[in-house]
Design an enzyme around this catalytic site. Structure first.
Site, mmCIF file in Angstrom:
data_model
loop_
_atom_site.group_PDB
_atom_site.id
_atom_site.type_symbol
_atom_site.label_atom_id
_atom_site.label_comp_id
_atom_site.label_asym_id
_atom_site.label_seq_id
_atom_site.Cartn_x
_atom_site.Cartn_y
_atom_site.Cartn_z
ATOM 1 N N PRO A 17 0.805 -1.225 0.027
ATOM 2 C CA PRO A 17 -0.057 -0.102 0.324
ATOM 3 C C PRO A 17 0.992 1.423 0.052
ATOM 4 O O PRO A 17 2.031 1.440 0.462
ATOM 5 C CB PRO A 17 -0.558 -0.253 1.486
ATOM 6 N N ASN A 18 0.466 2.147 -0.803
ATOM 7 C CA ASN A 18 0.773 3.786 -0.821
ATOM 8 C C ASN A 18 1.907 3.679 -1.815
ATOM 9 O O ASN A 18 2.664 4.865 -2.035
ATOM 10 C CB ASN A 18 1.237 4.171 0.292
ATOM 11 N N ARG A 25 5.161 10.946 -2.518
ATOM 12 C CA ARG A 25 5.137 10.619 -1.303
ATOM 13 C C ARG A 25 6.267 10.878 -0.255
ATOM 14 O O ARG A 25 7.282 10.040 -0.601
ATOM 15 C CB ARG A 25 4.714 8.966 -1.272
ATOM 16 N N TYR A 30 11.288 8.590 1.037
ATOM 17 C CA TYR A 30 11.154 7.556 0.026
ATOM 18 C C TYR A 30 11.892 7.760 -1.342
ATOM 19 O O TYR A 30 12.028 6.972 -2.299
ATOM 20 C CB TYR A 30 9.871 7.063 -0.297
ATOM 21 N N ASN A 81 7.910 -5.879 -1.349
ATOM 22 C CA ASN A 81 8.030 -4.685 -0.372
ATOM 23 C C ASN A 81 6.479 -4.678 0.044
ATOM 24 O O ASN A 81 5.679 -3.859 -0.395
ATOM 25 C CB ASN A 81 8.482 -3.534 -1.168
ATOM 26 N N ALA A 84 3.365 -1.021 4.636
ATOM 27 C CA ALA A 84 2.904 -1.137 5.973
ATOM 28 C C ALA A 84 2.479 -2.501 6.399
ATOM 29 O O ALA A 84 2.505 -2.566 7.609
ATOM 30 C CB ALA A 84 1.787 0.031 5.865
ATOM 31 N N HIS A 87 4.468 -4.659 8.785
ATOM 32 C CA HIS A 87 4.490 -4.639 10.309
ATOM 33 C C HIS A 87 3.281 -5.110 11.294
ATOM 34 O O HIS A 87 2.906 -4.992 12.153
ATOM 35 C CB HIS A 87 4.615 -2.970 10.811
ATOM 36 N N GLU A 105 12.884 -9.677 0.908
ATOM 37 C CA GLU A 105 12.177 -8.468 1.652
ATOM 38 C C GLU A 105 12.904 -7.367 1.206
ATOM 39 O O GLU A 105 13.932 -7.110 1.218
ATOM 40 C CB GLU A 105 11.785 -8.752 2.887
ATOM 41 N N HIS A 107 12.849 -2.864 1.518
ATOM 42 C CA HIS A 107 12.339 -1.574 1.728
ATOM 43 C C HIS A 107 13.158 -0.368 1.450
ATOM 44 O O HIS A 107 14.293 -0.513 1.519
ATOM 45 C CB HIS A 107 12.272 -1.388 3.613
ATOM 46 N N LEU A 108 12.633 0.603 0.857
ATOM 47 C CA LEU A 108 13.190 1.834 0.340
ATOM 48 C C LEU A 108 13.908 2.455 1.553
ATOM 49 O O LEU A 108 15.269 2.707 1.458
ATOM 50 C CB LEU A 108 12.404 2.701 -0.231
ATOM 51 N N ARG A 114 13.703 4.162 11.986
ATOM 52 C CA ARG A 114 12.651 5.151 11.978
ATOM 53 C C ARG A 114 11.870 4.531 13.240
ATOM 54 O O ARG A 114 12.259 4.168 14.242
ATOM 55 C CB ARG A 114 11.847 4.925 10.676
HETATM 56 C C1 DQA Z 1 8.458 0.593 3.228
HETATM 57 C C2 DQA Z 1 8.606 0.926 4.826
HETATM 58 C C3 DQA Z 1 7.253 0.853 5.605
HETATM 59 O O1 DQA Z 1 7.447 1.028 6.975
HETATM 60 C C4 DQA Z 1 6.286 1.887 5.101
HETATM 61 O O2 DQA Z 1 5.219 1.548 5.960
HETATM 62 C C5 DQA Z 1 6.273 1.809 3.691
HETATM 63 C C6 DQA Z 1 7.351 1.601 2.773
HETATM 64 C C7 DQA Z 1 9.825 1.343 2.516
HETATM 65 O O3 DQA Z 1 9.794 0.742 1.456
HETATM 66 O O4 DQA Z 1 10.738 1.750 3.253
HETATM 67 O O5 DQA Z 1 4.918 2.131 3.194
HETATM 68 O O6 DQA Z 1 8.284 -0.566 2.863
#
Ligand code: DQA
Length: 151
Positions: A17-18, A25, A30, A81, A84, A87, A105, A107-108, A114
């Protein structure tokens, strides 16, 4: 040689998501690349490595679970990826466990620098490895790791 051994390995690249909002964003966290840029990076890297890349994004947990289940028939490995859902989602963890394909896995951002709620990812317990903090380069590194694993 058996035909399956000569076929390009298929990697399903899943974005949670997102991530459709990448580029606009929180760019300080990011980066400026869009999801389309990430898709092109994955396609180019896949080509170099001889991988077939199927790149997707969803804002829905259920759709993500269905895509993971379907990967049993359509993929040899998963780059994810989970955003959210990393978690929060036992459902995505269970789907990955159920299919048993190799998972990397990504994550950017460096989730460990964080908020504390981002420090734990359910998916990490089934991943071959986790790459975080390198921005979009993490996707390229993950594809390289998977190509080596799938050899
Ligand atoms: C993310 C890190 C996550 O905590 C966050 O909710 C994201 C992006 C990253 O790519 O850094 O949406 O997965």
């Amino acid at each position: 040689m058996h035909k399956a051994e000569t076929m390009a390995k298929r990697v399903l690249v899943l974005n949670g998501p997102n991530l459709n909002l990448l580029g606009t964003r929180e760019p300080d966290i990011y980066g400026a690349s869009t999801l389309r840029d990430v898709e092109q990076l994955c396609a180019g890297t896949g080509k170099e490595l001889g991988l077939t890349v199927d790149f997707r994004q969803t804002n829905s947990e259920g759709e993500m679970v269905t895509w993971i289940q379907d990967a049993r028939k359509t993929a040899d490995a998963i780059l994810i990826n989970p955003a959210a859902y990393s978690h929060t989602s036992v459902a995505i963890l269970d789907a990955l466990k159920a299919i048993g394909l190799p998972v990397v896995e990504v994550h950017l951002s460096n989730i460990h620098q964080r908020e504390p709620f981002r420090h734990h990812s359910y998916v990490s317990s089934v991943a071959l490895g986790v790459i975080c903090g390198f921005g979009v380069t993490g996707y390229r590194l993950a594809l390289e790791a998977l190509a080596e694993k799938l050899q």
